[in-house]
Design a protein around this motif. Structure first.
Motif, PDB file in Angstrom:
ATOM      1  N   SER A   1       0.804  -1.209   0.000  1.00 10.23           N
ATOM      2  CA  SER A   1       0.000   0.000   0.000  1.00 10.23           C
ATOM      3  C   SER A   1       0.842   1.265   0.000  1.00 10.23           C
ATOM      4  O   SER A   1       0.342   2.336  -0.288  1.00 10.23           O
ATOM      5  N   LYS A   2       2.109   1.156   0.357  1.00  8.11           N
ATOM      6  CA  LYS A   2       2.962   2.339   0.443  1.00  8.11           C
ATOM      7  C   LYS A   2       3.513   2.748  -0.910  1.00  8.11           C
ATOM      8  O   LYS A   2       3.934   3.885  -1.093  1.00  8.11           O
ATOM      9  N   TYR A   3       3.514   1.846  -1.875  1.00  8.61           N
ATOM     10  CA  TYR A   3       4.129   2.117  -3.174  1.00  8.61           C
ATOM     11  C   TYR A   3       3.220   1.684  -4.306  1.00  8.61           C
ATOM     12  O   TYR A   3       2.446   0.732  -4.176  1.00  8.61           O
ATOM     13  N   PHE A   4       3.326   2.400  -5.416  1.00  9.76           N
ATOM     14  CA  PHE A   4       2.751   1.967  -6.680  1.00  9.76           C
ATOM     15  C   PHE A   4       3.798   1.175  -7.444  1.00  9.76           C
ATOM     16  O   PHE A   4       4.983   1.531  -7.428  1.00  9.76           O
ATOM     17  N   VAL A   5       3.373   0.124  -8.116  1.00 13.72           N
ATOM     18  CA  VAL A   5       4.274  -0.620  -8.994  1.00 13.72           C
ATOM     19  C   VAL A   5       4.136  -0.020 -10.386  1.00 13.72           C
ATOM     20  O   VAL A   5       3.108  -0.166 -11.043  1.00 13.72           O
ATOM     21  N   GLY A   6       5.167   0.647 -10.847  1.00 11.68           N
ATOM     22  CA  GLY A   6       5.088   1.403 -12.084  1.00 11.68           C
ATOM     23  C   GLY A   6       4.658   2.836 -11.791  1.00 11.68           C
ATOM     24  O   GLY A   6       3.936   3.105 -10.816  1.00 11.68           O
ATOM     25  N   MET A   7       5.087   3.743 -12.619  1.00 18.39           N
ATOM     26  CA  MET A   7       4.751   5.152 -12.406  1.00 18.39           C
ATOM     27  C   MET A   7       3.254   5.364 -12.597  1.00 18.39           C
ATOM     28  O   MET A   7       2.675   4.909 -13.591  1.00 18.39           O
ATOM     29  N   PRO A   8       2.570   6.021 -11.663  1.00 13.89           N
ATOM     30  CA  PRO A   8       1.135   6.256 -11.814  1.00 13.89           C
ATOM     31  C   PRO A   8       0.838   7.073 -13.075  1.00 13.89           C
ATOM     32  O   PRO A   8       1.608   7.955 -13.463  1.00 13.89           O
ATOM     33  N   THR A   9      -0.291   6.780 -13.694  1.00 16.25           N
ATOM     34  CA  THR A   9      -0.666   7.485 -14.918  1.00 16.25           C
ATOM     35  C   THR A   9      -0.853   8.991 -14.698  1.00 16.25           C
ATOM     36  O   THR A   9      -0.459   9.779 -15.564  1.00 16.25           O
ATOM     37  N   PRO A  10      -1.441   9.448 -13.579  1.00 14.31           N
ATOM     38  CA  PRO A  10      -1.527  10.902 -13.381  1.00 14.31           C
ATOM     39  C   PRO A  10      -0.162  11.569 -13.303  1.00 14.31           C
ATOM     40  O   PRO A  10       0.009  12.693 -13.782  1.00 14.31           O
TER      41      PRO A  10
ATOM     42  N   TYR B   1       6.411   6.084  -4.713  1.00 14.44           N
ATOM     43  CA  TYR B   1       5.714   6.340  -3.455  1.00 14.44           C
ATOM     44  C   TYR B   1       4.272   6.750  -3.730  1.00 14.44           C
ATOM     45  O   TYR B   1       3.990   7.564  -4.615  1.00 14.44           O
ATOM     46  N   SER B   2       3.345   6.186  -2.968  1.00 14.26           N
ATOM     47  CA  SER B   2       1.913   6.398  -3.213  1.00 14.26           C
ATOM     48  C   SER B   2       1.279   7.447  -2.315  1.00 14.26           C
ATOM     49  O   SER B   2       0.137   7.863  -2.564  1.00 14.26           O
ATOM     50  N   PHE B   3       1.966   7.853  -1.220  1.00 13.23           N
ATOM     51  CA  PHE B   3       1.429   8.805  -0.246  1.00 13.23           C
ATOM     52  C   PHE B   3       0.192   8.265   0.470  1.00 13.23           C
ATOM     53  O   PHE B   3      -0.542   9.015   1.103  1.00 13.23           O
ATOM     54  N   LYS B   4      -0.047   6.947   0.380  1.00 16.74           N
ATOM     55  CA  LYS B   4      -1.222   6.354   1.009  1.00 16.74           C
ATOM     56  C   LYS B   4      -1.094   6.282   2.531  1.00 16.74           C
ATOM     57  O   LYS B   4      -2.109   6.253   3.231  1.00 16.74           O
TER      58      LYS B   4
END
Length: 283
Positions: free
Chosen positions: A158-167, A219-222
């Motif tokens: 939950s702390k990281y996205f796998v791959g760069m987020p589309t936004p 990093y997802s900032f979640k």
């Protein structure tokens, strides 16, 4: 007593109907956020097709506003307990338009079309190369969203996205276009008019697409405690950051978008070499 019972039954019925209407209204809130996201993406596409220097800047701003609505719809759904499978799929379709189609069309119109119009015969191959690169960006965006829907954020957690987020990928393109718009305090470009810069721009779009489909963790900032009490200095710093973005949006947004992308790649390289060094010293 019988008369009192007769009056209580319709009251309960009215209360249940009111709760049902309120529940439908709560589900409508995240859908409205997603619809606003989709509207911004559609406007960005139209503005990019029109293709005046002012329209390019408006398209970039619309993508930025779409990022805000995209971050709000999920939070509103979680806060109101209105997460649904329909909402997830609707959000993904809106993201394909706002963070796939819109930045791809903007990247081609801003970075290639002006150069190709100088000499359509000489730069015909550049035009073909341009739409292929932008189409690759779009494919990677759709791929990233499909993978996210199937796998979530695993294995990064939950702390990281796998791959760069589309936004974030769309934000890099939009921030660059906004940073060099007509009347910008940085460089007054309007649109790219040199074929060398066009090639570099298209390679950047392909690189951003590759980051979306990669396994690099961003990093997802979640895990940030958004709903908890914060110290006063942190609130002041946040307000100062918003003020800087408002007054110096060209520089601030470019720095934020570029830093997020570069930081993810840099940390991945550091982790890779650290893992290699630990593997060598383990025996």
């Amino acid at each position: 007593m019988p008369e009192i019972d007769q009056h209580e039954i319709p009251f309960e019925g009215r209360r249940n109907r009111m709760q049902a209407r309120l529940r439908r209204g709560i589900f409508l809130l995240p859908a409205m956020m997603t619809s606003a996201n989709l509207l911004c993406g559609y406007y960005a596409v139209v503005a990019s097709v029109v293709g005046t220097p002012e329209d390019f800047n408006h398209a970039a701003k619309a993508i930025g506003i779409a990022i805000i609505f995209d971050s709000l719809d999920g939070r509103v759904a979680r806060l109101t307990g209105s997460n649904t499978e329909f909402g997830v799929q609707f959000d993904s379709l809106a993201d394909v338009v706002s963070f796939g189609v819109a930045p791809a069309v903007l990247a081609y119109s801003w970075g290639v079309r002006s150069v190709a119009n100088l000499d359509p015969g000489a730069f015909r191959q550049l035009g073909h190369f341009g739409w292929l690169c932008c189409f690759a960006f779009l494919i990677c965006c759709a791929w990233r969203l499909a993978r996210f829907n199937v796998q979530g954020m695993a294995p990064g957690g939950s702390k990281y996205f796998v791959g760069m987020p589309t936004p974030a990928s769309a934000g890099v393109i939009a921030s660059i276009v906004h940073a060099f718009h007509v009347g910008s305090p940085l460089v007054d470009v309007g649109s790219i008019s040199n074929w060398r810069w066009s090639v570099a721009w298209l390679l950047l779009a392909v690189s951003l697409g590759s980051l979306m489909t990669s396994t690099i963790r961003f990093y997802s900032f979640k895990d940030l405690p958004w709903g908890k009490k914060q110290p006063a200095f942190l609130i002041i710093l946040t307000l100062l950051l918003l003020a800087v973005i408002w007054n110096f949006s060209e520089i601030a947004l470019l720095v934020i978008a570029s830093t997020y992308a570069i930081a993810g790649v840099t940390l991945h390289v550091v982790r890779f070499f650290r893992h290699r060094m630990v593997s060598r010293t383990a025996p």
